[in-house]
Design an enzyme around this catalytic site. Structure first.
Site, PDB file in Angstrom:
ATOM      1  N   VAL A 122      52.765  81.252  24.799  1.00  0.00           N
ATOM      2  CA  VAL A 122      53.120  82.599  25.243  1.00  0.00           C
ATOM      3  C   VAL A 122      53.155  83.570  24.065  1.00  0.00           C
ATOM      4  O   VAL A 122      52.682  84.706  24.168  1.00  0.00           O
ATOM      5  CB  VAL A 122      54.482  82.585  25.973  1.00  0.00           C
ATOM      6  CG1 VAL A 122      55.017  83.999  26.175  1.00  0.00           C
ATOM      7  CG2 VAL A 122      54.354  81.879  27.325  1.00  0.00           C
ATOM      8  N   GLU A 123      53.688  83.120  22.940  1.00  0.00           N
ATOM      9  CA  GLU A 123      53.863  84.015  21.798  1.00  0.00           C
ATOM     10  C   GLU A 123      52.549  84.426  21.144  1.00  0.00           C
ATOM     11  O   GLU A 123      52.299  85.612  20.941  1.00  0.00           O
ATOM     12  CB  GLU A 123      54.781  83.370  20.752  1.00  0.00           C
ATOM     13  CG  GLU A 123      56.236  83.270  21.164  1.00  0.00           C
ATOM     14  CD  GLU A 123      56.894  84.628  21.320  1.00  0.00           C
ATOM     15  OE1 GLU A 123      56.436  85.599  20.696  1.00  0.00           O
ATOM     16  OE2 GLU A 123      57.870  84.724  22.081  1.00  0.00           O
ATOM     17  N   THR A 124      51.721  83.460  20.763  1.00  0.00           N
ATOM     18  CA  THR A 124      50.541  83.787  19.943  1.00  0.00           C
ATOM     19  C   THR A 124      49.279  83.030  20.345  1.00  0.00           C
ATOM     20  O   THR A 124      48.288  83.062  19.604  1.00  0.00           O
ATOM     21  CB  THR A 124      50.822  83.488  18.452  1.00  0.00           C
ATOM     22  OG1 THR A 124      51.093  82.074  18.301  1.00  0.00           O
ATOM     23  CG2 THR A 124      51.997  84.299  17.940  1.00  0.00           C
TER      24      THR A 124
END
Length: 374
Positions: A158-160
């Site tokens: 989700v983040e990167t």
């Protein structure tokens, strides 16, 4: 940076991003070469997927920035001239303060639309490759900290997208902009500006003590860095050397990112073996529903008080030993979705203060796990 900008955590969490009270409880990895530095590594510049966003005017002539440097040097016994020189090279990012303001015409929340942004083929495929490549580290992190591999994989996806998109803002510029030019129109401007000044302080202190170049790191427009998008305070408290090379590098070491995310959740109280949520349906009055939603995502109700207000749990949920929260996920004009969130669901929201974010992390990790060859 946490997907909805909530630092802690890892944003206020969120914004992240976001109190933190970290400890490195991981045993020393095998073949450890040297004591790990708690400072960001200077092994090589953070990978960039686009040209660095350029700032405009310098903070060199800003009295508030120079006073900040003087005060920081005195309180932390750092080199005053070095801090002044570093802050003099910070540049205002004109577009960033606007990104902090709430939308003037917010759209209706829609869990299905939000989920589709993250639980989709590109992230699932990238997550599958990541899991297969780093299976040993994921298993070691799960054994050490009790955090399931699927949750760690969900966070990094989700983040990167597993390090593919870590941000192209110079972190020094982003933090300085929000520390000294946070928009006054924000409803919590004073609180948020104080938060970013604290993050800038962590960032400058870490780099000066480590002797690394504070001009090199690139990250989100809020200053979050690396594969897990840690803010500087989270980096200082929770980042660990999980690959045993003697340094902490959340930009280039997937193993360090894996161990650090697990350490972060453990620091926030992750309970080994506890589910994140249970299915639930409502069979009560509007007043019961309102009472159940009042504490928001904070687990507050025992199973007995939860069900007494019309929440119907499955068999596993009825055996839950701790507190529960009714999590409402709105679906635009359609009926909302509901789950019963546990203490571990709440821990995920310490990374980003959003139930939508937490569910996306959980369901992306589950989707990747289901894609693994049996």
């Amino acid at each position: 940076m946490q997907a909805l900008i909530r630092m802690a955590p890892l944003w206020l969490a969120a914004c992240l991003l976001p109190g933190l009270a970290g400890a490195n409880n991981a045993p020393s990895p095998p073949k450890k070469k040297a004591a790990a530095s708690a400072r960001p590594a200077a092994k090589k510049p953070a990978p960039k997927t686009a040209a660095t966003v350029q700032g405009t005017q310098s903070y060199a002539q800003r009295a508030d920035a120079m006073t900040f440097a003087d005060d920081l040097a005195e309180r932390r016994q750092l080199d005053r001239d070095g801090l002044r020189q570093t802050l003099s090279q910070a540049r205002l990012l004109p577009g960033v303060p606007k990104l902090m303001l709430p939308p003037s015409h917010p759209s209706a929340k829609n869990w299905q639309a939000y989920r589709a942004r993250f639980v989709e083929p590109i992230r699932i495929g990238a997550g599958l490759r990541f899991w297969q490549q780093h299976r040993a580290s994921l298993e070691r992190a799960e054994q050490t900290f009790g955090v399931p591999a699927a949750i760690i994989v969900g966070i990094l996806g989700v983040e990167t997208i597993y390090g593919q998109h870590m941000g192209n803002y110079r972190v020094l510029d982003a933090l300085a902009t929000l520390a000294f030019d946070f928009p006054a129109a924000h409803p919590r401007a004073a609180e948020r500006q104080a938060y970013f000044r604290s993050e800038l302080e962590h960032f400058l202190a870490q780099h000066q003590r480590a002797g690394t170049d504070p001009l090199r790191p690139r990250g989100s427009y809020a200053g979050a860095m690396g594969q897990p998008q840690f803010m500087p305070s989270s980096w200082a408290r929770y980042a660990i050397d999980f690959d045993g090379d003697g340094r902490i590098d959340l930009f280039n070491s997937a193993d360090d990112a894996i161990g650090s995310v697990a350490n972060y959740f453990k620091g926030y109280g992750w309970q080994t073996g506890l589910p994140t949520h249970y299915p639930v349906r409502l069979d009560g009055s509007a007043q019961d529903k309102e009472a159940l939603l009042l504490p928001d995502i904070l687990p507050t109700f025992s199973v007995t008080s939860f069900t007494a207000r019309g929440a119907v749990l499955n068999e596993a949920g009825q055996r839950h030993p701790g507190a529960l929260a009714l999590i409402e996920l709105q679906n635009g004009g359609a009926e909302p979705s509901y789950v019963a969130g546990t203490e571990n669901f709440y821990v995920i929201t310490r990374y980003n203060w959003s139930s939508y974010y937490a569910m996306a992390v959980i369901e992306l990790g589950e989707a990747v796990a289901q894609a693994l060859p049996r």
